[in-house]
Enzyme design. Structure first.
Site: not given
Ligand SMILES: NC(=O)c1ccc[n+]([C@@H]2O[C@H](COP(=O)([O-])OP(=O)(O)OC[C@H]3O[C@@H](n4cnc5c(N)ncnc54)[C@H](O)[C@@H]3O)[C@@H](O)[C@H]2O)c1
Ligand SMILES: O=C(O)[C@H](O)COP(=O)(O)O
Length: 438
Positions: A78, A175, A236, A260, A265, A283-285
């Protein structure tokens, strides 16, 4: 769309083997090299037309500028915050991601951390392994009836809400883009952050990391929270200010954190990881077989479709040769089934919107403050009607950006003194509307 020639791709991280297989089956040569230093990557990248990464490879401007042939950077996942998208855009390199492939896995890990925080499962397991039998120390609390604040109601926020509702939690959230009437249909009542902080027993953040979200939870916001609030960050590092979190944990203002992700990192500063009330993961999401298979397959198929000139899916930038103004970037955002295509750039350090869903604005729209976008049929009475509506709602119109075209359905943008409480009342005047605070 014109086909793009991609002959050699470098995969610089552990991406599901199906990615390599699909690319090779479509005549692309693939090299896998993991754990490269920045210098190694700079030396290596010039031989490739494409690069596939996850979150660990830092595709900085140095790397991009060293890449003479690079046409595509594919992110099997993502977040593209590890890629300098501006530098790629300037060089006409397409950056694409697979934004839905790991949604469920990230949501499930978030719920796991929320539940682990409520019942101290990791700490109890460690204690058992150390030979103890301590039933008193790990007294927990039910999730049932508690309030969960979800900041960021996109893909992952929505999935977290439905899962935690099944535990009897009340879900509230914030949001700036997803409309409250939409989140209400999935059981999330939206409110301002000021209203949200003091209500929550648990808070989880699901936004991208950007200037408006960095340090969303900081000393000031922690002070507004209920004493003992528990927080989770599976989005993040830095959305929850790490120093403020440590202070809140030490003062017990924060009762526990599930992390996470980290600013650095792996984190060199271990103070948070070592805190007894912190549960952390490396970072296991997205680290499930299912998410990796989806992301690996999606990115490979998206690249193959692009090479064949079939489609350009998941692109967060587009090639200049397709007609974009130099330095402009086109993004396609899908919100609750509605797709918005926006073209913008940075002018004098200010992000500006040039075009929205094919409506080209007469003047670039400065993306700052409270903005209302609406689609309506271009007509002389439109502006007075909207002005009247805003006056009735007690909101001042600070700017008005009209489209260049003067007929048919067009998108307009209005700068507001504050966001409107209810967009529904605009319905008789417009065909679609959305508001954001930038
Ligand atoms: N830990 C992991 O391994 C992992 C896995 C996947 C995604 N992620 C992260 O998770 C986060 C969310 O991913 P997603 O797919 O749900 O994204 P998404 O784009 O579907 O959703 C993000 C939401 O945040 C909202 N937003 C933007 N600015 C904002 C603010 N100031 N206050 C509140 N909301 C706000 C947006 O309007 C949107 O609806 C991203 O940072 C992504 O990189 C982490
Ligand atoms: O934004 C993402 O997709 C997640 O943070 C996952 O990151 P990764 O692919 O390095 O596990």
């Amino acid at each position: 769309m014109a086909p793009i020639s991609i002959k050699r791709i470098l995969i610089s991280e552990s991406v599901d083997p199906c990615c390599k297989k699909i690319l090779q089956e479509n005549g692309i040569q693939v090299t896998e090299k993991q754990n490269m230093s920045k210098d190694d990557l700079i030396a290596e990248i010039k031989d490739y037309d494409g690069l596939v990464v996850r979150s660990a490879t830092k595709v900085t401007a140095d790397v991009i500028n060293a890449a003479g042939n690079l046409k595509i950077i594919g992110r099997a996942g993502t977040g593209v915050d590890n890629v300098d998208v501006d530098a790629a855009t300037i060089k006409g390199i397409i950056v694409m991601n697979t934004p839905s492939g790991n949604t469920i896995s990230a949501a499930e890990l978030t719920c796991t951390l929320l539940m682990s925080l409520s019942r101290h499962v990791p700490q109890a397991a460690m204690s058992m392994k150390a030979g103890n039998w301590d039933r008193k120390k790990f007294m927990g609390a039910e999730m049932y009836g508690k309030i969960l604040g979800i900041v960021g109601l996109g893909r992952i926020g929505k999935e977290v809400a439905s899962r935690m509702q099944s535990f009897g939690m009340k879900t509230i959230g914030y949001d700036p883009i997803t409309p409250p009437e939409v989140t209400a249909t999935w059981g999330v009542e939206q409110m301002s952050l000021e209203q949200l902080w003091p209500k929550c027993d648990y808070i989880t953040v699901h936004t991208p990391l950007m200037p408006s979200t960095a340090g969303l939870l900081n000393d000031t916001s922690f002070a507004k929270c209920k004493k003992g609030v528990k927080v989770v960050n599976c989005a993040r590092g830095g959305i929850i200010d790490e120093d403020a979190l440590l202070r809140a944990l030490e003062s017990r203002q924060c009762g526990g954190a599930g992390l996470d992700v980290f600013v650095e990192e792996p984190p060199k500063n271990r103070a948070l990881v070592n805190h007894p009330n912190v549960i952390s993961c490396p970072h296991l999401g997205a680290s499930t077989k299912e998410a990796q298979a989806r992301c690996g397959q999606d990115i490979a198929l998206q690249i193959v479709d692009m090479v064949m000139g079939k489609s350009l899916v998941g692109a967060v930038t587009r090639n200049h040769s397709e007609g974009l103004t130099q330095g402009a970037c086109e993004v396609e955002i899908s919100v609750n089934g509605c797709s918005y295509r926006a073209t913008g750039s940075v002018q004098g350090g200010v992000p500006v919107l040039l075009e929205l869903n094919h409506s080209v604005f007469r003047q670039p729209v400065s993306l700052t403050g409270n903005l209302l976008f609406f689609k309506a049929v271009a007509s002389p009475p439109l502006l007075p009607s909207v002005t009247g509506f805003l006056a009735t709602a007690g909101v001042e119109m600070e700017s008005f950006s009209a489209p260049a075209a003067r007929s048919g359905d067009q998108w307009y943008c209005v700068g507001l003194s504050s966001l409107l409480g209810d967009l529904g009342a605009l319905k008789p005047l417009v065909k679609a509307a959305a508001q954001v605070s930038v």
